[in-house]
Write a protein that holds these residues in place. Sequence first.
Motif, PDB file in Angstrom:
ATOM      1  N   LEU A  40      33.888 -67.827 -23.821  1.00  0.00           N
ATOM      2  CA  LEU A  40      35.000 -67.293 -24.611  1.00  0.00           C
ATOM      3  C   LEU A  40      35.853 -68.421 -25.183  1.00  0.00           C
ATOM      4  CD1 LEU A  40      36.629 -64.848 -25.582  1.00  0.00           C
ATOM      5  CD2 LEU A  40      37.896 -64.939 -23.428  1.00  0.00           C
ATOM      6  N   SER A  41      36.040 -69.490 -24.426  1.00  0.00           N
ATOM      7  CA  SER A  41      36.816 -70.629 -24.940  1.00  0.00           C
ATOM      8  C   SER A  41      36.110 -71.276 -26.125  1.00  0.00           C
ATOM      9  CB  SER A  41      37.039 -71.644 -23.822  1.00  0.00           C
ATOM     10  OG  SER A  41      35.812 -72.194 -23.372  1.00  0.00           O
ATOM     11  N   LEU A  42      34.782 -71.352 -26.060  1.00  0.00           N
ATOM     12  CA  LEU A  42      34.041 -71.894 -27.205  1.00  0.00           C
ATOM     13  C   LEU A  42      34.157 -70.978 -28.416  1.00  0.00           C
ATOM     14  CD1 LEU A  42      30.762 -73.136 -25.440  1.00  0.00           C
ATOM     15  CD2 LEU A  42      32.768 -74.477 -26.103  1.00  0.00           C
ATOM     16  N   MET A  43      34.123 -69.677 -28.189  1.00  0.00           N
ATOM     17  CA  MET A  43      34.274 -68.735 -29.293  1.00  0.00           C
ATOM     18  C   MET A  43      35.648 -68.853 -29.940  1.00  0.00           C
ATOM     19  SD  MET A  43      32.462 -65.368 -27.608  1.00  0.00           S
ATOM     20  CE  MET A  43      33.055 -64.324 -28.940  1.00  0.00           C
ATOM     21  N   LEU A  44      36.669 -69.032 -29.136  1.00  0.00           N
ATOM     22  CA  LEU A  44      38.015 -69.170 -29.688  1.00  0.00           C
ATOM     23  C   LEU A  44      38.168 -70.467 -30.473  1.00  0.00           C
ATOM     24  CD1 LEU A  44      40.131 -67.838 -26.681  1.00  0.00           C
ATOM     25  CD2 LEU A  44      39.525 -66.639 -28.792  1.00  0.00           C
ATOM     26  N   MET A  45      37.487 -71.518 -30.043  1.00  0.00           N
ATOM     27  CA  MET A  45      37.545 -72.786 -30.761  1.00  0.00           C
ATOM     28  C   MET A  45      37.003 -72.648 -32.175  1.00  0.00           C
ATOM     29  SD  MET A  45      36.397 -75.485 -27.787  1.00  0.00           S
ATOM     30  CE  MET A  45      36.150 -76.777 -29.011  1.00  0.00           C
ATOM     31  N   PHE A  46      35.963 -71.842 -32.339  1.00  0.00           N
ATOM     32  CA  PHE A  46      35.324 -71.670 -33.649  1.00  0.00           C
ATOM     33  C   PHE A  46      35.726 -70.358 -34.318  1.00  0.00           C
ATOM     34  CE2 PHE A  46      32.533 -74.507 -31.257  1.00  0.00           C
ATOM     35  CZ  PHE A  46      32.367 -75.549 -32.168  1.00  0.00           C
ATOM     36  N   ASP A  47      36.731 -69.689 -33.773  1.00  0.00           N
ATOM     37  CA  ASP A  47      37.270 -68.458 -34.357  1.00  0.00           C
ATOM     38  C   ASP A  47      36.164 -67.413 -34.569  1.00  0.00           C
ATOM     39  OD1 ASP A  47      39.237 -66.784 -35.272  1.00  0.00           O
ATOM     40  OD2 ASP A  47      39.129 -67.502 -37.343  1.00  0.00           O
ATOM     41  N   PHE A  55      30.193 -60.779 -29.989  1.00  0.00           N
ATOM     42  CA  PHE A  55      28.851 -60.404 -30.403  1.00  0.00           C
ATOM     43  C   PHE A  55      27.914 -60.545 -29.205  1.00  0.00           C
ATOM     44  CE2 PHE A  55      29.389 -64.840 -30.946  1.00  0.00           C
ATOM     45  CZ  PHE A  55      28.160 -65.469 -30.863  1.00  0.00           C
ATOM     46  N   GLY A  56      26.742 -59.920 -29.290  1.00  0.00           N
ATOM     47  CA  GLY A  56      25.855 -59.814 -28.144  1.00  0.00           C
ATOM     48  C   GLY A  56      25.323 -61.136 -27.643  1.00  0.00           C
ATOM     49  N   PHE A  57      25.042 -62.079 -28.545  1.00  0.00           N
ATOM     50  CA  PHE A  57      24.462 -63.355 -28.139  1.00  0.00           C
ATOM     51  C   PHE A  57      25.421 -64.160 -27.272  1.00  0.00           C
ATOM     52  CE2 PHE A  57      23.335 -67.850 -29.049  1.00  0.00           C
ATOM     53  CZ  PHE A  57      22.077 -67.834 -28.461  1.00  0.00           C
ATOM     54  N   ALA A  58      26.728 -63.975 -27.470  1.00  0.00           N
ATOM     55  CA  ALA A  58      27.699 -64.659 -26.614  1.00  0.00           C
ATOM     56  C   ALA A  58      27.540 -64.216 -25.155  1.00  0.00           C
ATOM     57  CB  ALA A  58      29.118 -64.381 -27.107  1.00  0.00           C
ATOM     58  N   PRO A 102      31.350 -60.955 -17.752  1.00  0.00           N
ATOM     59  CA  PRO A 102      31.145 -61.725 -18.990  1.00  0.00           C
ATOM     60  C   PRO A 102      30.866 -60.853 -20.204  1.00  0.00           C
ATOM     61  CG  PRO A 102      29.266 -61.946 -17.527  1.00  0.00           C
ATOM     62  CD  PRO A 102      30.325 -61.265 -16.747  1.00  0.00           C
ATOM     63  N   VAL A 103      30.182 -59.724 -19.980  1.00  0.00           N
ATOM     64  CA  VAL A 103      29.899 -58.818 -21.098  1.00  0.00           C
ATOM     65  C   VAL A 103      31.190 -58.185 -21.608  1.00  0.00           C
ATOM     66  CG1 VAL A 103      28.623 -56.763 -21.790  1.00  0.00           C
ATOM     67  CG2 VAL A 103      27.596 -58.390 -20.207  1.00  0.00           C
ATOM     68  N   LEU A 104      32.080 -57.851 -20.688  1.00  0.00           N
ATOM     69  CA  LEU A 104      33.355 -57.257 -21.081  1.00  0.00           C
ATOM     70  C   LEU A 104      34.174 -58.229 -21.925  1.00  0.00           C
ATOM     71  CD1 LEU A 104      35.409 -54.933 -20.811  1.00  0.00           C
ATOM     72  CD2 LEU A 104      36.201 -55.999 -18.699  1.00  0.00           C
ATOM     73  N   LEU A 105      34.122 -59.515 -21.598  1.00  0.00           N
ATOM     74  CA  LEU A 105      34.897 -60.506 -22.342  1.00  0.00           C
ATOM     75  C   LEU A 105      34.276 -60.845 -23.685  1.00  0.00           C
ATOM     76  CD1 LEU A 105      35.842 -63.066 -19.541  1.00  0.00           C
ATOM     77  CD2 LEU A 105      37.383 -61.491 -20.700  1.00  0.00           C
ATOM     78  N   LEU A 106      32.949 -60.899 -23.740  1.00  0.00           N
ATOM     79  CA  LEU A 106      32.277 -61.502 -24.892  1.00  0.00           C
ATOM     80  C   LEU A 106      31.621 -60.501 -25.829  1.00  0.00           C
ATOM     81  CD1 LEU A 106      30.556 -64.353 -22.859  1.00  0.00           C
ATOM     82  CD2 LEU A 106      32.692 -64.498 -24.150  1.00  0.00           C
ATOM     83  N   VAL A 107      31.171 -59.364 -25.299  1.00  0.00           N
ATOM     84  CA  VAL A 107      30.438 -58.396 -26.107  1.00  0.00           C
ATOM     85  C   VAL A 107      31.342 -57.265 -26.576  1.00  0.00           C
ATOM     86  CG1 VAL A 107      28.462 -56.834 -26.128  1.00  0.00           C
ATOM     87  CG2 VAL A 107      28.328 -58.996 -24.908  1.00  0.00           C
TER      88      VAL A 107
END
Length: 353
Positions: free
Chosen positions: A192-199, A203-206, A278-283
């Motif tokens: 999630l921190s990496l996703m926030l860095m790149f805005d 999505f499912g792959f996360a 992790p699915v709850l946070l990322l998907v």
Amino acid sequence: MSTAAVTDKRPSTLRGASLPKWTPWAIAAGSVAAAVAIGLGTGLDSRVQWGLIAGLLFVLGTYVIAARVEGRRQAKDRIATALVWVAFLLAVVPLASLIWATVQRGTEVLDVYFLTHSMGVVADSEPGGGIYHAILGSLEQVGLATLIGAPIGILTAIYLVEYGRGSLAKAVTFFVDVMTGIPSIVAGLFILSLMLMFDMQPFGFAGSLALAILMMPVVVRSTEEMLKLVPNELREASLALGVPKWRTILKVVVPTSIGGIITGVMLSVARIAGETAPVLLLVFGNPFINANPFEGAQASLPLYIYQQYSQSAGSQAAYDRAWAASLTLIAFVMILNLVARGIARWKAPKTGR
């Protein structure tokens, strides 16, 4: 007739008295009856308390009866056996109760319609809907996680067993041990921190990336143990023929242990299939069908169960769907374990001629 001849015909007394084979069953039946009587007499309503009392009475009864008949030394052996049986029942009974409750409640709405439809425009509080979108999301997320985590884990294990020497191998082993006990929420927060860095949006792959992080140490440990079971004589025979080490690993070591390696991968897949945090946070979840794991929010079975159960306070339909999805997830994990056992037996080294 001489006294010596009479003495020789006497039965041997070297072996002491022993209890009949049916004694443990009789003690168990008596312990259960006594536990029920104690529970009813003292007003204990919980069957769990009755079971604990029965287990305690079984252990004590076994020791007392065996000590009086066979002696204290044999009694200690019997009490160890009794403790093993009690521990076995303490582990099996809750599992059997869980499976029974899931099957009993999950079959309320589990049918072909439930497995082939999504929630779509059906509200969580309304009857109807299904888990097709959640099954599709789980298969894609777990499949991508396996494609990422399994090769990395297997190659890491090969390095540690076949090439690992010195401080680098020790560091890799240390971090694998640390990752083995890492909470799933930490893996989700890392991605999630990496996703926030790149805005980036959910999505499912996360979710697959987080599941791969959780999967890799399990694959490393299981593969490492399987590779260590390969006899060194096979490696030495191959190397003595002039075969390069990399080819020896590829053609001798890995094929010999492939059954155990695949079993470890299957068990790690079963482990990550039920992860929710992790699915709850990322998907993030999606009531509609999304077959593209690289774009948009997606559903998964563990997340679907959590969402439906969180809405079950005011809806019996959501409660039934949560149990039906739980039964489907248990069946999925059970199938994976059966497949792993079948592959392990199929690929096991053949003995004899």
